[in-house]
Design a protein around this motif. Structure first.
Motif, PDB file in Angstrom:
ATOM      1  N   GLY A  15     -30.537  -1.329 -11.376  1.00  0.00           N
ATOM      2  CA  GLY A  15     -31.476  -2.400 -11.683  1.00  0.00           C
ATOM      3  C   GLY A  15     -31.408  -2.778 -13.155  1.00  0.00           C
ATOM      4  O   GLY A  15     -31.367  -3.952 -13.513  1.00  0.00           O
ATOM      5  N   ALA A  16     -31.376  -1.766 -14.014  1.00  0.00           N
ATOM      6  CA  ALA A  16     -31.333  -2.036 -15.446  1.00  0.00           C
ATOM      7  C   ALA A  16     -30.036  -2.735 -15.833  1.00  0.00           C
ATOM      8  O   ALA A  16     -30.024  -3.610 -16.699  1.00  0.00           O
ATOM      9  N   LEU A  17     -28.931  -2.367 -15.162  1.00  0.00           N
ATOM     10  CA  LEU A  17     -27.643  -3.000 -15.480  1.00  0.00           C
ATOM     11  C   LEU A  17     -27.688  -4.496 -15.182  1.00  0.00           C
ATOM     12  O   LEU A  17     -27.303  -5.310 -16.035  1.00  0.00           O
ATOM     13  N   SER A  18     -28.154  -4.865 -13.986  1.00  0.00           N
ATOM     14  CA  SER A  18     -28.127  -6.300 -13.700  1.00  0.00           C
ATOM     15  C   SER A  18     -29.125  -7.046 -14.578  1.00  0.00           C
ATOM     16  O   SER A  18     -28.852  -8.148 -15.049  1.00  0.00           O
ATOM     17  N   PHE A  19     -30.269  -6.412 -14.844  1.00  0.00           N
ATOM     18  CA  PHE A  19     -31.244  -6.975 -15.771  1.00  0.00           C
ATOM     19  C   PHE A  19     -30.598  -7.227 -17.138  1.00  0.00           C
ATOM     20  O   PHE A  19     -30.662  -8.329 -17.707  1.00  0.00           O
ATOM     21  N   THR A  20     -29.924  -6.184 -17.654  1.00  0.00           N
ATOM     22  CA  THR A  20     -29.346  -6.287 -18.989  1.00  0.00           C
ATOM     23  C   THR A  20     -28.263  -7.349 -19.060  1.00  0.00           C
ATOM     24  O   THR A  20     -28.262  -8.196 -19.966  1.00  0.00           O
ATOM     25  N   VAL A  21     -27.335  -7.320 -18.087  1.00  0.00           N
ATOM     26  CA  VAL A  21     -26.209  -8.245 -18.167  1.00  0.00           C
ATOM     27  C   VAL A  21     -26.696  -9.695 -18.086  1.00  0.00           C
ATOM     28  O   VAL A  21     -26.350 -10.531 -18.935  1.00  0.00           O
ATOM     29  N   VAL A  22     -27.537  -9.986 -17.106  1.00  0.00           N
ATOM     30  CA  VAL A  22     -27.970 -11.377 -16.928  1.00  0.00           C
ATOM     31  C   VAL A  22     -28.777 -11.851 -18.135  1.00  0.00           C
ATOM     32  O   VAL A  22     -28.561 -12.941 -18.673  1.00  0.00           O
ATOM     33  N   ASN A  23     -29.702 -11.021 -18.601  1.00  0.00           N
ATOM     34  CA  ASN A  23     -30.533 -11.449 -19.729  1.00  0.00           C
ATOM     35  C   ASN A  23     -29.761 -11.521 -21.034  1.00  0.00           C
ATOM     36  O   ASN A  23     -30.097 -12.312 -21.914  1.00  0.00           O
ATOM     37  N   THR A  24     -28.729 -10.667 -21.165  1.00  0.00           N
ATOM     38  CA  THR A  24     -27.932 -10.747 -22.384  1.00  0.00           C
ATOM     39  C   THR A  24     -27.135 -12.039 -22.422  1.00  0.00           C
ATOM     40  O   THR A  24     -27.026 -12.681 -23.481  1.00  0.00           O
ATOM     41  N   ILE A  25     -26.609 -12.440 -21.274  1.00  0.00           N
ATOM     42  CA  ILE A  25     -25.937 -13.749 -21.239  1.00  0.00           C
ATOM     43  C   ILE A  25     -26.936 -14.825 -21.660  1.00  0.00           C
ATOM     44  O   ILE A  25     -26.612 -15.732 -22.439  1.00  0.00           O
ATOM     45  N   GLY A  26     -28.170 -14.690 -21.180  1.00  0.00           N
ATOM     46  CA  GLY A  26     -29.212 -15.633 -21.568  1.00  0.00           C
ATOM     47  C   GLY A  26     -29.416 -15.672 -23.075  1.00  0.00           C
ATOM     48  O   GLY A  26     -29.524 -16.742 -23.677  1.00  0.00           O
ATOM     49  N   SER A  27     -29.433 -14.492 -23.698  1.00  0.00           N
ATOM     50  CA  SER A  27     -29.616 -14.459 -25.151  1.00  0.00           C
ATOM     51  C   SER A  27     -28.479 -15.191 -25.861  1.00  0.00           C
ATOM     52  O   SER A  27     -28.709 -15.899 -26.839  1.00  0.00           O
ATOM     53  N   PHE A  28     -27.264 -15.004 -25.361  1.00  0.00           N
ATOM     54  CA  PHE A  28     -26.133 -15.687 -25.995  1.00  0.00           C
ATOM     55  C   PHE A  28     -26.292 -17.195 -25.859  1.00  0.00           C
ATOM     56  O   PHE A  28     -25.994 -17.948 -26.798  1.00  0.00           O
ATOM     57  N   LEU A  29     -26.739 -17.635 -24.704  1.00  0.00           N
ATOM     58  CA  LEU A  29     -26.964 -19.070 -24.513  1.00  0.00           C
ATOM     59  C   LEU A  29     -27.969 -19.573 -25.541  1.00  0.00           C
ATOM     60  O   LEU A  29     -27.785 -20.617 -26.175  1.00  0.00           O
ATOM     61  N   MET A  30     -29.049 -18.798 -25.708  1.00  0.00           N
ATOM     62  CA  MET A  30     -30.078 -19.247 -26.643  1.00  0.00           C
ATOM     63  C   MET A  30     -29.522 -19.314 -28.064  1.00  0.00           C
ATOM     64  O   MET A  30     -29.756 -20.285 -28.798  1.00  0.00           O
ATOM     65  N   LEU A  31     -28.745 -18.306 -28.435  1.00  0.00           N
ATOM     66  CA  LEU A  31     -28.199 -18.307 -29.791  1.00  0.00           C
ATOM     67  C   LEU A  31     -27.271 -19.508 -30.003  1.00  0.00           C
ATOM     68  O   LEU A  31     -27.330 -20.176 -31.047  1.00  0.00           O
ATOM     69  N   ALA A  32     -26.457 -19.784 -29.000  1.00  0.00           N
ATOM     70  CA  ALA A  32     -25.564 -20.939 -29.121  1.00  0.00           C
ATOM     71  C   ALA A  32     -26.387 -22.212 -29.261  1.00  0.00           C
ATOM     72  O   ALA A  32     -26.078 -23.084 -30.099  1.00  0.00           O
ATOM     73  N   GLY A  33     -27.459 -22.311 -28.478  1.00  0.00           N
ATOM     74  CA  GLY A  33     -28.322 -23.491 -28.571  1.00  0.00           C
ATOM     75  C   GLY A  33     -28.951 -23.610 -29.945  1.00  0.00           C
ATOM     76  O   GLY A  33     -29.008 -24.698 -30.531  1.00  0.00           O
ATOM     77  N   ILE A  34     -29.394 -22.482 -30.490  1.00  0.00           N
ATOM     78  CA  ILE A  34     -29.998 -22.500 -31.827  1.00  0.00           C
ATOM     79  C   ILE A  34     -28.967 -22.965 -32.853  1.00  0.00           C
ATOM     80  O   ILE A  34     -29.265 -23.771 -33.739  1.00  0.00           O
ATOM     81  N   GLY A  35     -27.740 -22.460 -32.704  1.00  0.00           N
ATOM     82  CA  GLY A  35     -26.677 -22.875 -33.628  1.00  0.00           C
ATOM     83  C   GLY A  35     -26.459 -24.380 -33.582  1.00  0.00           C
ATOM     84  O   GLY A  35     -26.385 -25.048 -34.623  1.00  0.00           O
TER      85      GLY A  35
END
Lengths: 113, 598
Positions: free
Chosen positions: B160-180
């Motif tokens: 459960g933690a693995l799928s949580f981490t992977v999906v949400n981490t991709i989300g964080s990268f999206l947000m960072l790219a958007g901020i950039g």
């Protein structure tokens, strides 16, 4: 300004995501995740880059126009966060391997809940 | 002394202190210490909220402000809504620490440390006025949540933690790219400065792309379909006190963050894309129905509650997507009501895991008859989720429905159906577990392999205190006074110009008292809708429990229609990270497409 870095950032994102989607091994999947992360580095650095300007370090030369230090600070923060996440993920995978003896999502998925 | 940064610093310092003194302090001290800190933060945030009632307040770290029109420093901007949400989070944490008294026994203080950091991240997330520190708090929230999910280190919680981490981490990268991208366009990270730079401009493709990326990240966190897959896996396997926080506030706080960004920075949003607004409305409605349907086939009680969270956050997303102050007010009231009720229900599930040593609905059949009070709270929670016209959930639901009714008359019906399905599923579980009703097995998905249990021997009355007080607040927070206050606050929150003036010009930022009064929500078109929804919930629960006594052709017919749907749903939520990431890509394409298509 060259469009190449943006293309590379896009490519890294797509290829990394493809890797995550099609991965057959969690260790490999974490590698793909860091590829996606690299795409954000490239993107951010490309945004702050100005052709011909020096690095924003003014201790050894007079201050003047330089490339944007803000995005570099963002990238640094992101590197730190990324390291934390990768370390955590690798720990999870290690523990999973100990308990289940495999890292193949296909073999893992039947016994969920 | 300015109080605003203290609300973040205190829980962080407390976490550091607890970790440093772990070896020295008596083992049980951590429980009480963490509880005190959470109560203190709650009180502090309430004080900030009350102090900023007339006039929001900016706090510049290190005194770095604005020079020559360039924002140099990082600002916290405290307003009553942000501080109020932070206070609500801290209140949930207080209840959770009380519930978790003795839960982690002698395993040290790591749980308390992580929880306090999570609390600090949430408070910072609510108060910050700077896009990058918004991201940092968002990420801090995620990383502590990843670690908390995997706390038990069993194979289910690891997956459960693995799928949580992977999906949400991709989300964080999206947000960072958007901020950039956004920084590349506006040269600003301060939310008010971004808003100022975008004001009066037609948003171009770059801004649109930044908006899509950042919103996608927040929707992943808020588990809107098709970004929702990780949620059920993670919330079901996390330790119960952690699930309380996850479902109670961590999911919905992402929608609050989205609201903050939309009204401070992306004010031109609705010039850009009415289509985008519609898409968010549809995604919210779809999540609500999907979550409700998926609830019906769960037999793992915590997984069932997790799917109902998806359904109810979908309803909140509809409130946000209305992009009006009344819709926002509805979302905020719903956030509080749902957080309290869902938190209490998860705690009830925790009592089952402690007292009956299992969480599987079928195996628990009739085994919890000695816990009548817990059963009553389950039933009450189910009815409130289903839409019983009482308390904060109903108040919020009503505002949300009223906000979208005019343009999309069918959406309130769909939302009522979604609520009814989740309420029905919880009622069914209540009937089976606490009354021993229903067949010993039926069409629900495959059950968990071995009984999951949690620390036994904790006093039940102590665990019931937060549950009962949560219910009391959730039921009492209603009436015109509450609605009017929140409507007023939401209107101030949605005032883009006042926010910009306050931060950039140091202006008073005081809200003019709305002269014409706020658009009071019209009377609901159908005051009987909540009752219909409750009846439907009872019907759903009854049908599932009385399957054996129904006429055979009826059962055959219903399984002919429903079985493929349920099987399909079960197959979709298969725990495969690769599939989840593929759905994420599809969702991203949908969001992007909404901008491109006319």
């Amino acid at each position: 300004m060259s469009v190449l870095p943006y293309l590379i950032a896009g490519w890294l994102f797509v290829i990394g995501l493809y890797g995550v989607v099609s991965s057959r091994n969690y260790m490999h999947l974490i590698g793909c995740l860091t590829v996606i992360q690299s795409s954000t580095y490239v993107l951010l650095l490309a945004i702050g880059y100005h052709e011909g300007r020096p690095a924003p370090i003014f201790s050894d030369h007079p201050s003047g126009p330089a490339v944007d230090p803000v995005v570099q600070a963002l990238v640094l923060t992101d590197v730190v966060v990324g390291a934390a996440v990768s370390a955590l993920l690798l720990t999870l995978v290690l523990q999973l391997k100990k308990r289940r003896g495999t890292l193949d999502p296909d073999e893992l998925s039947p016994e969920r809940d | 002394m300015n109080l605003i940064p203290v609300a973040v610093i205190v829980p962080l310092l407390a976490a550091a202190l607890l970790l440093a003194l772990e070896k020295v302090l008596p083992k049980r001290l951590a429980d009480g210490f963490a509880l005190l800190v959470a109560i203190f933060v709650a009180g502090l945030c309430l004080v900030i909220s009350l102090e900023t009632l007339d006039q929001p307040e900016a706090y510049w770290f290190g005194g770095w402000r604005i020079q020559n029109g360039v924002v140099l420093g990082i600002a916290f901007v405290a307003d009553p809504v942000g501080a109020g949400v932070a206070a609500f989070a801290a209140i949930l944490f207080s209840g959770t620490f009380l519930f978790a008294w003795g839960f982690f026994g002698d395993t040290g203080t790591r749980f308390h440390v992580l929880m306090l950091v999570l609390l600090a991240a949430m408070v910072g997330f609510c108060l910050t006025g700077d896009l990058f520190s918004f991201f940092v708090f968002f990420e801090l929230m995620s990383v502590t949540a990843f670690a908390l999910t995997a706390y038990k280190l069993e194979s289910a919680s690891l997956e459960g933690a693995l799928s949580f981490t992977v999906v949400n981490t991709i989300g964080s990268f999206l947000m960072l790219a958007g901020i950039g991208l956004l920084y590349g366009r506006t040269d600003a990270l301060n939310l008010a400065a971004i808003g100022g730079a975008l004001d009066g401009h037609q948003a171009d493709a770059l801004v649109a792309m930044a908006l899509v990326l950042i919103l996608a990240a927040l929707l992943i966190k808020a588990a809107a379909a098709p970004f929702h897959f990780w949620l059920a896996d993670a919330h079901a396997v996390a330790p119960t006190p952690v699930s309380v926080i996850f479902s109670g506030i961590m999911v919905s706080i992402a929608l609050f963050g989205a609201a903050r960004l939309i009204w401070t920075a992306f004010a031109p949003l609705d010039q850009v894309a009415p289509a985008f607004r519609d898409l968010l409305l549809y995604l919210g409605t779809f999540s609500s129905l999907l979550g409700g349907l998926a609830c019906l086939i769960q037999r793992h009680v915590k997984r069932l509650l997790a799917f109902s969270t998806i359904s109810h956050v979908g309803i909140m997303l509809v409130g946000l997507a209305a992009l009006t102050a009344p819709g926002l007010a509805g979302m905020l009231i719903y956030l509080v009501g749902h957080g309290l009720v869902k938190g209490a229900l998860f705690m009830g599930a925790g009592i089952l895991m402690a007292e009956c040593q299992d969480i599987d609905e079928i195996r628990l059949r009739g085994r919890a008859k000695h816990l009548p009070l817990t059963g009553l709270t389950f039933a009450a929670g189910a009815l409130l989720l289903a839409g019983l016209p009482l308390g904060a959930i109903h108040e919020g639901h009503h505002l949300i429905s009223a906000a979208v009714e005019a343009q999309h008359p069918w959406i309130p019906l769909a939302l009522a159906l979604g609520s009814a399905l989740t309420g029905g599923a919880v009622l069914r579980a209540t009937g089976r577990i606490f009354l021993g009703l229903g067949p010993a097995s039926n069409g629900e998905a495959e059950g968990p392999g071995k009984p999951e249990h949690e620390t036994p021997g904790r006093p039940v009355w102590l665990m019931l205190i937060p549950i009962l007080s949560f219910f009391a607040v959730a039921c009492l927070a209603q009436g015109p006074a509450v609605t009017d206050t929140v409507l007023d606050l939401a209107q101030g929150f949605a005032d883009h110009d006042a926010y910009g003036q306050l931060v950039l010009e140091g202006g008073s930022g005081a809200r003019e008292p709305s002269s014409e009064g706020h658009a009071a929500p019209e009377a609901p078109s159908s005051p009987i809708l909540p009752w219909v929804s409750v009846l439907l919930a009872l019907l759903v629960a009854g049908l599932q429990l009385l399957r054996e006594r129904l006429p055979a052709p009826l059962v055959w017919l219903s399984s002919l229609v429903l079985r493929p749907v349920f099987q399909g749903l079960d197959r979709l939520h298969n725990g495969r990270i690769g599939d989840y990431a593929a759905w994420l890509a599809i969702g991203l394409a949908l969001l992007g497409g909404a901008f491109v298509l006319p």
